[in-house]
Scaffold this motif. Structure first.
Motif, PDB file in Angstrom:
ATOM      1  N   THR A   1      -8.482   1.281  -2.438  1.00  0.00           N
ATOM      2  CA  THR A   1      -8.052   1.968  -1.220  1.00  0.00           C
ATOM      3  C   THR A   1      -8.284   1.132   0.030  1.00  0.00           C
ATOM      4  O   THR A   1      -9.055   0.166   0.035  1.00  0.00           O
ATOM      5  CB  THR A   1      -8.806   3.301  -1.036  1.00  0.00           C
ATOM      6  OG1 THR A   1     -10.197   3.025  -0.863  1.00  0.00           O
ATOM      7  CG2 THR A   1      -8.603   4.206  -2.230  1.00  0.00           C
TER       8      THR A   1
ATOM      9  N   TRP B   1       0.828  -1.193   0.000  1.00  0.00           N
ATOM     10  CA  TRP B   1       0.000   0.000   0.000  1.00  0.00           C
ATOM     11  C   TRP B   1       0.867   1.250   0.000  1.00  0.00           C
ATOM     12  O   TRP B   1       1.947   1.261   0.581  1.00  0.00           O
ATOM     13  CB  TRP B   1      -0.920   0.001   1.216  1.00  0.00           C
ATOM     14  CG  TRP B   1      -1.928  -1.106   1.206  1.00  0.00           C
ATOM     15  CD1 TRP B   1      -1.820  -2.327   1.827  1.00  0.00           C
ATOM     16  CD2 TRP B   1      -3.199  -1.102   0.552  1.00  0.00           C
ATOM     17  NE1 TRP B   1      -2.939  -3.081   1.596  1.00  0.00           N
ATOM     18  CE2 TRP B   1      -3.811  -2.357   0.813  1.00  0.00           C
ATOM     19  CE3 TRP B   1      -3.877  -0.167  -0.240  1.00  0.00           C
ATOM     20  CZ2 TRP B   1      -5.065  -2.691   0.324  1.00  0.00           C
ATOM     21  CZ3 TRP B   1      -5.125  -0.500  -0.735  1.00  0.00           C
ATOM     22  CH2 TRP B   1      -5.715  -1.744  -0.458  1.00  0.00           C
ATOM     23  N   THR B   2       0.375   2.308  -0.620  1.00  0.00           N
ATOM     24  CA  THR B   2       1.107   3.568  -0.726  1.00  0.00           C
ATOM     25  C   THR B   2       0.272   4.698  -0.148  1.00  0.00           C
ATOM     26  O   THR B   2      -0.916   4.840  -0.485  1.00  0.00           O
ATOM     27  CB  THR B   2       1.433   3.889  -2.199  1.00  0.00           C
ATOM     28  OG1 THR B   2       2.218   2.835  -2.744  1.00  0.00           O
ATOM     29  CG2 THR B   2       2.200   5.197  -2.313  1.00  0.00           C
ATOM     30  N   GLY B   3       0.887   5.495   0.698  1.00  0.00           N
ATOM     31  CA  GLY B   3       0.191   6.637   1.271  1.00  0.00           C
ATOM     32  C   GLY B   3       0.270   7.865   0.378  1.00  0.00           C
ATOM     33  O   GLY B   3       1.065   7.932  -0.562  1.00  0.00           O
ATOM     34  N   ARG B   4      -0.535   8.858   0.694  1.00  0.00           N
ATOM     35  CA  ARG B   4      -0.583  10.075  -0.114  1.00  0.00           C
ATOM     36  C   ARG B   4       0.733  10.842  -0.082  1.00  0.00           C
ATOM     37  O   ARG B   4       1.154  11.411  -1.093  1.00  0.00           O
ATOM     38  CB  ARG B   4      -1.726  10.969   0.376  1.00  0.00           C
ATOM     39  CG  ARG B   4      -3.105  10.430   0.021  1.00  0.00           C
ATOM     40  CD  ARG B   4      -4.200  11.245   0.687  1.00  0.00           C
ATOM     41  NE  ARG B   4      -5.528  10.877   0.179  1.00  0.00           N
ATOM     42  CZ  ARG B   4      -6.666  11.351   0.667  1.00  0.00           C
ATOM     43  NH1 ARG B   4      -6.636  12.202   1.690  1.00  0.00           N
ATOM     44  NH2 ARG B   4      -7.826  10.983   0.141  1.00  0.00           N
TER      45      ARG B   4
ATOM     46  N   ALA C   1      -4.437   6.229   7.995  1.00  0.00           N
ATOM     47  CA  ALA C   1      -4.335   7.048   6.798  1.00  0.00           C
ATOM     48  C   ALA C   1      -4.908   6.298   5.600  1.00  0.00           C
ATOM     49  O   ALA C   1      -4.891   5.058   5.555  1.00  0.00           O
ATOM     50  CB  ALA C   1      -2.879   7.406   6.527  1.00  0.00           C
ATOM     51  N   LYS C   2      -5.396   7.031   4.634  1.00  0.00           N
ATOM     52  CA  LYS C   2      -5.901   6.431   3.409  1.00  0.00           C
ATOM     53  C   LYS C   2      -4.713   6.014   2.548  1.00  0.00           C
ATOM     54  O   LYS C   2      -3.793   6.800   2.298  1.00  0.00           O
ATOM     55  CB  LYS C   2      -6.769   7.424   2.642  1.00  0.00           C
ATOM     56  CG  LYS C   2      -7.606   6.793   1.523  1.00  0.00           C
ATOM     57  CD  LYS C   2      -8.594   7.801   0.956  1.00  0.00           C
ATOM     58  CE  LYS C   2      -9.547   7.145  -0.032  1.00  0.00           C
ATOM     59  NZ  LYS C   2     -10.547   8.115  -0.574  1.00  0.00           N
ATOM     60  N   VAL C   3      -4.741   4.768   2.107  1.00  0.00           N
ATOM     61  CA  VAL C   3      -3.641   4.237   1.311  1.00  0.00           C
ATOM     62  C   VAL C   3      -4.198   3.636   0.028  1.00  0.00           C
ATOM     63  O   VAL C   3      -5.385   3.299  -0.078  1.00  0.00           O
ATOM     64  CB  VAL C   3      -2.833   3.178   2.098  1.00  0.00           C
ATOM     65  CG1 VAL C   3      -2.036   3.830   3.214  1.00  0.00           C
ATOM     66  CG2 VAL C   3      -3.757   2.092   2.672  1.00  0.00           C
TER      67      VAL C   3
ATOM     68  N   LEU D   1       0.330   4.127   9.007  1.00  0.00           N
ATOM     69  CA  LEU D   1       1.596   3.987   8.300  1.00  0.00           C
ATOM     70  C   LEU D   1       2.782   3.930   9.241  1.00  0.00           C
ATOM     71  O   LEU D   1       3.856   3.456   8.876  1.00  0.00           O
ATOM     72  CB  LEU D   1       1.766   5.148   7.315  1.00  0.00           C
ATOM     73  CG  LEU D   1       0.692   5.218   6.217  1.00  0.00           C
ATOM     74  CD1 LEU D   1       0.947   6.422   5.314  1.00  0.00           C
ATOM     75  CD2 LEU D   1       0.674   3.948   5.399  1.00  0.00           C
TER      76      LEU D   1
ATOM     77  N   ARG E   1       0.513  17.325  -1.457  1.00  0.00           N
ATOM     78  CA  ARG E   1      -0.283  16.214  -0.929  1.00  0.00           C
ATOM     79  C   ARG E   1      -1.751  16.351  -1.305  1.00  0.00           C
ATOM     80  O   ARG E   1      -2.406  15.374  -1.655  1.00  0.00           O
ATOM     81  CB  ARG E   1      -0.140  16.149   0.591  1.00  0.00           C
ATOM     82  CG  ARG E   1      -0.817  14.947   1.238  1.00  0.00           C
ATOM     83  CD  ARG E   1      -0.629  14.967   2.742  1.00  0.00           C
ATOM     84  NE  ARG E   1      -1.113  13.755   3.356  1.00  0.00           N
ATOM     85  CZ  ARG E   1      -2.380  13.526   3.674  1.00  0.00           C
ATOM     86  NH1 ARG E   1      -3.300  14.460   3.406  1.00  0.00           N
ATOM     87  NH2 ARG E   1      -2.753  12.401   4.250  1.00  0.00           N
TER      88      ARG E   1
END
Length: 234
Positions: free
Chosen positions: A65, A33-36, A82-84, A70, A47
Motif C-alpha cells: 500500500t 497503483w489502484t484505489g479502493r 487516498a490509500k492505494v 488520485l 467500497r
C-alpha cells in the motif's frame, strides 16, 4: 524454511475467497497503483467491502500500500491522500509435498550459460512458442501465460511511436514469469524469453488484424520484452 512455507500458505489461504481473488487479479494486473473505488467497481462490490478484502490481501503479503492523491491535484483544497494498492514484489510458491523446481531451474540455467548454448535455448524456446494454439489471439496467449499485458499510453498526440513502421501502439508486460531466474541469469533468460514470445506471435494476429512484433526493451519493473503493433497488412 518453515517460516517461508507458513507465509506461502497464508497467502494462498487469503485467495480462497472468490471476492479476494477477483480483487487480487485486478490489482495485480495493473501497472500502477489502484484505489479502493476502482477495485470495488471492478469486483462489483461496495467500497467498504473492497477495503476490507484489500487490507486482508496486504496482511497476507500479496499486496502493498501507499497513499496518493488520485485526482493528481496538490496544495490546499486537493483533499486527503487516498490509500492505494499494488501487487507486492515478493513471490509465493506452494508445493505439496514440497518440491524444488526453482533449484533445478537455476542449475540448468547455469549449465546452459557455462556451455554457451544460448542460441540453442532460444531456438527451442521459439519452437515451443509456435506450438501454441494457432487460432488464439496472441495477447490472450500472453495473458494465459502470466505476462499480464497492458497497453502503454501513447506519448504524443498523433499516436506515433517515432519509428515509422508501426501504428504507435505498445504493449508492456507487467509480469515476468521467469523473474527469479532472470535476476540471476539476465542475458540467458531474457534472450530465451524474447525468443519464446517471438514464437507465440509468429503468424498470429489480434482481433481486427493487428500484428505484433516483440522487441527487447527492459524497464525497472515488469518484463524485459515489449510488443509493438505493425500496420495491418504489413
Amino acid at each position: 524454511m518453515a517460516d517461508e512455507e507458513d507465509a506461502a500458505y497464508e497467502a494462498v489461504s487469503a485467495l480462497g475467497d472468490p471476492v479476494r481473488r477477483r480483487l487480487y487479479r485486478y490489482v495485480a494486473a495493473r501497472p500502477g497503483w489502484t484505489g479502493r473505488d476502482a477495485a470495488a467497481e471492478a469486483a462489483g462490490i461496495s467500497r467498504s467491502l473492497a477495503a476490507h478484502h484489500l487490507d486482508r490481501l496486504v496482511e497476507s503479503g500479496l499486496l502493498t500500500t501507499s497513499f496518493q492523491r488520485l485526482s493528481g491535484r496538490t496544495g490546499p483544497g486537493a483533499g486527503r491522500p487516498a490509500k492505494v494498492y499494488r501487487r507486492a514484489e515478493r513471490e509465493h510458491r506452494v508445493s505439496l509435498p514440497p518440491r524444488a523446481y526453482d533449484t533445478l531451474g537455476r542449475l540448468l540455467a547455469g549449465v546452459v550459460e557455462e556451455a554457451g548454448l544460448d542460441r540453442e535455448l532460444q531456438a527451442a524456446a521459439r519452437a515451443a512458442g509456435r506450438t501454441a494454439e494457432p487460432d488464439t489471439d496472441p495477447v490472450t496467449l500472453l495473458r494465459e501465460r502470466g505476462y499480464q499485458p497492458f497497453e502503454e499510453p501513447r506519448e504524443d498526440e498523433h499516436g506515433s511511436d517515432g519509428d515509422g513502421d508501426g501504428d504507435g501502439t505498445t504493449l508492456r508486460l507487467h509480469n515476468c514469469p521467469f523473474h527469479a531466474l532472470a535476476e540471476q541469469h539476465p542475458a540467458l533468460v531474457c534472450g530465451m524469453n524474447l525468443a519464446l514470445i517471438e514464437g507465440l506471435l509468429a503468424g498470429r494476429r489480434s482481433a481486427g488484424g493487428r500484428e505484433w512484433t516483440a522487441v527487447m526493451d527492459p524497464r525497472r519493473e515488469g518484463c524485459c520484452v515489449a510488443l509493438k503493433s505493425k500496420k495491418n497488412g504489413s
